[in-house]
Design an enzyme around this catalytic site. Structure first.
Site, PDB file in Angstrom:
ATOM      1  N   CYS A  59       3.757  41.580   9.048  1.00 54.52           N
ATOM      2  CA  CYS A  59       3.320  40.953  10.287  1.00 54.52           C
ATOM      3  C   CYS A  59       2.252  41.813  10.961  1.00 54.52           C
ATOM      4  CB  CYS A  59       4.522  40.736  11.209  1.00 54.52           C
ATOM      5  SG  CYS A  59       4.140  39.726  12.664  1.00 54.52           S
ATOM      6  N   CYS A  60       2.537  43.108  11.073  1.00 61.05           N
ATOM      7  CA  CYS A  60       1.555  44.046  11.626  1.00 61.05           C
ATOM      8  C   CYS A  60       0.274  44.016  10.802  1.00 61.05           C
ATOM      9  CB  CYS A  60       2.091  45.479  11.602  1.00 61.05           C
ATOM     10  SG  CYS A  60       3.234  45.852  12.938  1.00 61.05           S
ATOM     11  N   CYS A  78       3.847  43.965  20.694  1.00 56.03           N
ATOM     12  CA  CYS A  78       4.067  42.533  20.652  1.00 56.03           C
ATOM     13  C   CYS A  78       5.466  42.203  21.187  1.00 56.03           C
ATOM     14  CB  CYS A  78       3.948  42.017  19.228  1.00 56.03           C
ATOM     15  SG  CYS A  78       2.287  42.199  18.557  1.00 56.03           S
ATOM     16  N   CYS A  82       8.792  42.419  18.958  1.00 51.82           N
ATOM     17  CA  CYS A  82       9.170  43.717  18.388  1.00 51.82           C
ATOM     18  C   CYS A  82       9.285  44.810  19.442  1.00 51.82           C
ATOM     19  CB  CYS A  82       8.169  44.131  17.312  1.00 51.82           C
ATOM     20  SG  CYS A  82       8.233  43.057  15.867  1.00 51.82           S
ATOM     21  N   CYS A 121       2.674  50.991  13.680  1.00 46.72           N
ATOM     22  CA  CYS A 121       2.279  49.678  13.191  1.00 46.72           C
ATOM     23  C   CYS A 121       1.355  49.812  11.994  1.00 46.72           C
ATOM     24  CB  CYS A 121       1.574  48.888  14.277  1.00 46.72           C
ATOM     25  SG  CYS A 121       0.033  49.636  14.799  1.00 46.72           S
TER      26      CYS A 121
END
Lengths: 552, 423
Positions: free
Chosen positions: B130-131, B212, B215, B238
């Site tokens: 995702c990062c 975000c 998280c 990240c």
């Protein structure tokens, strides 16, 4: 002799584990043969005509009874009951299975031995005079420095993928018994004006396709700077040695093509950079290693002489053995004994497991537990009391190791040839056996005197034929084997390369041709004291050529 | 882009090198954040410096520094699409209050989102990925345009950052500037108070480090301030902070990385020299020695990061005086049996004290890598799969103790400094 400390033991153990991993990867197929080859070669494992061959280093040719017994055990357990001692003072086993090799290396490690760098394009086992530490003519025992070189050169990261293999030989005596002028680097003990002992450095010698006598690149390098000087030579060779043609990749070609002065300039420039650096060898460390090689505690007051003439009358075979297989010792009352591995009709350099055990027993009881391997493929008991010679001889007789032919015409250096070697183009062992049978008479051998015959089964010259008084080179010609004869080679300080005397002979003609040459020498020598090589040098090749090929 | 290219020509990596990173780090008082940033923006990397800001709890301090030094410095904001609404509002607040003139939002590639995160739940199943698609990938083309980056990282934040200096050189020869490296939690809070900086709306609610929304969680009193990020996962960064060249969490395309360095396979900023490349404009190329020598003046005028390719038979002595020009030197091993490169590597590391990247290229296999390392090679371009696996699993076939003093990192063992060594 040198004993491993914890560091040495851990090093060999680490190397054994590393190689076991490489073998496992080969067996699993992860490594291709192409990828495995240089790795196994780095650890002395060849693939020959019939099987793998494992070559084990005997550093500077020195070993003890425990190590010799281990060879016997390996021969019995993993091979076919014998081993073959080589011109590099190593031992080869001809029939090990790949899967057994890690176990064999483990066995060797348990007696402080290894197969590191016994092949591959790296710095090989440093060889030395087989009488080192014992010979009467010695300036200094070369083995402490040889041991330091062994350590310095072991898995050297910069010099593991050289253009080609690299061999160093050392002698501490003016009489060169280690053929140092036919090595990539030869080191000969020397003294400077101040009386310090150091080393003459000879470079660029070699045999093979292009035999070359080494050239003197430095007439005196002290111990202190020796490693730095060797590293300088190695770096110049690694960087500039030819890699385009494997037959022109040895340092002898570099020295020959560039000229000694150019190479010397490069080496000296490199030496100027590294001299005095981290490789500087402290005197106390040399002393520390030297202590390992301290002479044994010799007895005094025992017999210092033996009446060879008298013994010869009582027992002619013993007399001949005394005549030929004894070398003068620096210690009164002692002698060095050559154990001939050249029985008439045998394969030169081979010893059975039982013979190795017997030699180990004799060394332990009568020779301060010390043994040597000579580059002429014999074994040596370096320190035997003269009063024990008869007992030692009798023990050798029982082991069928008492051939009194050291230095004589049947003491032949011989490569394995086409019976084992995948490079060979001709057989060599059967030739040696036939010559042995031809000259089997002990009286006749003694009459002929010092005569060195050396046989190679191909142009790579592992049998040192170039430096034989009479050299024999097997070549392939029109599908058959043909043997060229060379005359006048000499591996000692009077180094010379033999010359091909004429067209080659069929295998079965070779013994007769040798006999013709010998008869010519006997007929022409000024006296029994004039050796074959001396007579050849006086007479030139003409009478020998005429005898072999007629006047045409 | 024309502007950017012009700016590149003004970069002064040579000046930086002459100062040396260590010297640079010693030039500033630990707390002189403005001094550090001014030096970077005006002297070392004029026109070639940018900031990535998360506009999180502590971002105001760094952005306030930026406004003092140069409010037109580019400030990139990773608009991941997953931010708290409070964060987006905070961006506008700070822009206005500090007078920031050049805040630029970066968005993820919609195609990536569609492909890898169609449901928007990737953060839950695979936060690394995702990062990667929301931060690393969008940032990559931007990072390539700048020679240096300002970060707000601080030593106190996590254990991994404990030795953070003011200036760092990344493996692709970029400079990272960390003006707040020595600031403590209390220093940050004091700075905010002293300068009347607006607080992130969530800070007072217990969010100490804000990323975000999915998280980020609240941090308890006394807890590591970043403990609220990716809580419960073995994940601390990240990725974008590690190294702009890709030594980061990038699980989806790790396989394409062939450069092994500092314990990981990473993206290689360098490319091979090709016919038609121009000495004056080349960037991130390994220039063959012969090409370099034939165009030496042009290469020395070119200020872009460059490497050197040394092939067997080429003498490193020929480029001795220019070695510091290169941030990477590649030693070619056309076959693993060709050992000339070992001598080259030792000369570079030991004789010429070259301390940049020395990489082995060509036939680089696991059985030779330990030897190469000992000779000074510190990076490897690896394409052979078993070798790759051996490196990843840290099981190189190696004898761990040595008989020779080689290289600069080996230490003597026992009583024989002239011979016996270990790592």
């Amino acid at each position: 002799m040198y004993r491993y400390d914890e560091f040495d033991a851990a090093f060999v153990e680490g190397r054994t584990a590393q190689f076991a991993d490489q073998v496992a990867r080969r067996l699993s197929g992860e490594l291709s043969e192409d990828q495995f080859r240089p790795l196994r070669l780095m650890n002395g494992l060849y693939l020959q005509l019939h099987a793998y061959m494992l070559r084990i280093a005997v550093p500077y040719g020195t070993l003890n009874s425990r190590q010799m017994r281990k060879f016997a055990h390996i021969a019995r357990t993993y091979d076919r009951g014998y081993g073959h001692f080589t011109t590099r003072q190593n031992i080869q086993f001809n029939w090990p299975k790949l899967r057994d090799v890690p176990a064999i290396l483990g066995e060797l490690a348990s007696v402080e031995m290894h197969a590191i760098q016994t092949s591959g394009n790296c710095i090989r086992n440093t060889t030395a005079d087989q009488f080192a530490g014992a010979a009467a003519d010695e300036i200094i025992d070369p083995r402490p420095i040889a041991e330091i070189i062994r350590q310095w050169s072991s898995l050297h990261p910069e010099f593991t993928y050289l253009p080609r293999k690299f061999k160093i030989a050392m002698t501490g005596a003016p009489n060169d018994r280690a053929a140092i002028r036919f090595h990539d680097i030869g080191l000969q003990a020397a003294t400077n004006g101040a009386g310090d002992i150091g080393w003459e450095v000879w470079v660029g010698g070699g045999l093979g396709r292009t035999p070359m006598i080494a050239k003197l690149i430095n007439s005196f390098v002290p111990n202190e700077h020796l490693l730095a000087y060797l590293e300088s030579i190695m770096r110049v060779y690694n960087r500039y040695g030819r890699r385009d043609n494997k037959y022109k990749a040895r340092i002898k070609i570099l020295v020959h093509e560039e000229g000694l002065e150019t190479i010397k300039g490069q080496v000296e420039a490199e030496f100027a950079e590294v001299r005095g650096g981290v490789l500087t060898l402290p005197a106390e460390e040399v002393d520390r290693i030297t202590a390992y090689f301290a002479p044994p505690e010799f007895k005094t007051g025992t017999a210092t002489k033996i009446d060879v003439a008298y013994e010869s009358i009582i027992d002619p075979a013993y007399g001949r053995w005394l005549d030929h297989n004894i070398n003068s010792h620096r210690q009164p009352g002692y002698a060095s004994v050559t154990i001939s591995l050249k029985p008439i009709g045998g394969a030169p350099g081979d010893a059975t497991d039982a013979q190795m055990d017997a030699v180990a027993d004799i060394a332990e009881r009568y020779a301060f537990d010390e043994l040597r391997v000579s580059h002429e493929q014999n074994l040596v008991l370096p320190h035997v009391a003269i009063s024990d010679l008869r007992t030692v001889y009798d023990a050798l007789v029982a082991a069928q190791l008492a051939e009194g032919n050291a230095g004589l015409i049947t003491d032949i250096i011989c490569c394995p040839g086409m019976d084992f070697c995948s490079l060979a183009t001709a057989r060599s062992i059967p030739i040696a056996q036939e010559i042995g049978r031809k000259f089997a008479s002990a009286e006749r051998q003694a009459d002929i005197g010092d005569l060195k015959i050396k046989i190679s089964g191909c142009i790579n010259a592992c049998g040192h034929h170039h430096v034989a008084h009479i050299g024999i080179l097997g070549v392939e010609k029109k599908g058959g084997e043909l043997y060229q004869i060379t005359l006048g080679g000499d591996a000692t300080e009077n180094a010379s390369v033999g010359k091909i005397i004429g067209p080659g002979f069929e295998a079965e003609q070779v013994p007769d041709a040798i006999e013709t040459l010998v008869d010519t020498y006997i007929a022409r020598r000024t006296s029994a004291d004039e050796s074959f090589i001396a007579a050849y040098r006086r007479l030139g090749e003409a009478p020998f050529k005429e005898a072999l090929y007629g006047n045409a | 882009m024309a502007t950017l290219n012009m700016l590149h020509s003004e970069r002064k990596p040579d000046k930086l090198r002459s100062l040396g990173i260590l010297a640079l780090n010693g030039m500033f008082d630990e707390m002189d954040a403005v001094g550090v940033l001014r030096q970077a923006a005006q002297d070392i990397l004029p026109g070639d410096l940018a900031i990535v800001s998360s506009f999180g709890a502590d971002s105001a301090v760094l952005l306030h520094l930026v406004a003092q030094v140069d409010p037109s410095l580019p400030v990139y904001f990773l608009e991941t699409g997953k931010h708290f609404p409070e964060t987006l509002a905070y961006v506008e607040t700070l822009k206005k209050q500090l007078g920031l003139m050049n805040v630029i939002a970066i968005h993820p590639d919609p195609a990536d989102i569609k492909r890898f995160d169609p449901t928007g739940e990737l953060w839950e199943t695979d936060p690394d990925s995702c990062c990667h698609i929301r931060k690393t990938e969008p940032l990559e083309p931007i990072t390539e345009q700048f020679g240096g980056w300002v970060t707000g990282r601080k030593r106190f934040q996590t254990k991994e950052r404990g030795v953070l200096p003011h200036f760092e050189l990344t493996s692709d020869d970029r400079i990272k500037v960390n003006p707040l490296a020595y600031f403590s939690d209390a220093d940050v809070n004091q700075y905010k108070i002293d300068h009347g900086l607006p607080e992130h709306p969530l800070f007072s609610m217990g969010y100490k480090s804000i990323g975000c929304a999915p998280c980020t969680s609240v941090v308890a009193e006394g807890e590591d301030p970043r403990a609220g990020r990716w809580r419960g996962l073995n994940k601390k960064e990240c990725g974008i902070h590690f190294d702009f060249n890709g030594a980061i969490a990038s699980p989806m395309n790790a396989a394409k990385f062939t450069l092994y360095k500092d314990g990981a396979f990473i993206a290689d900023p360098f490319h091979a020299w090709e016919d038609g490349d121009d000495a004056a404009t080349a960037r991130y190329k390994h220039v063959p020695v012969t090409v370099f020598l034939a165009n030496r003046e042009a290469f020395l005028d070119n200020q872009a990061p460059l490497g050197l390719l040394v092939s067997p038979g080429e003498k490193i002595e020929d480029v001795e005086q220019d070695l510091s020009r290169f941030s990477s030197i590649a030693i070619k091993f056309p076959a693993f049996t060709d050992g000339r490169g070992y001598s080259t590597a030792r000369l570079l590391a030991e004789r010429y004290h070259y301390d940049g990247e020395i990489r082995a290229v060509g036939d680089v296999l696991q059985d030779q890598i330990p030897l190469m390392r000992r000779c000074g090679v510190n990076a490897f371009v690896v394409t052979h799969q078993p070798t790759r696996e051996a490196l990843e699993e840290n099981r190189l076939p190696e004898v761990a103790i040595f008989y020779q003093p080689v290289g600069i990192a080996e230490v003597p063992v026992g009583t024989r400094p002239y011979l016996r060594r270990a790592h």
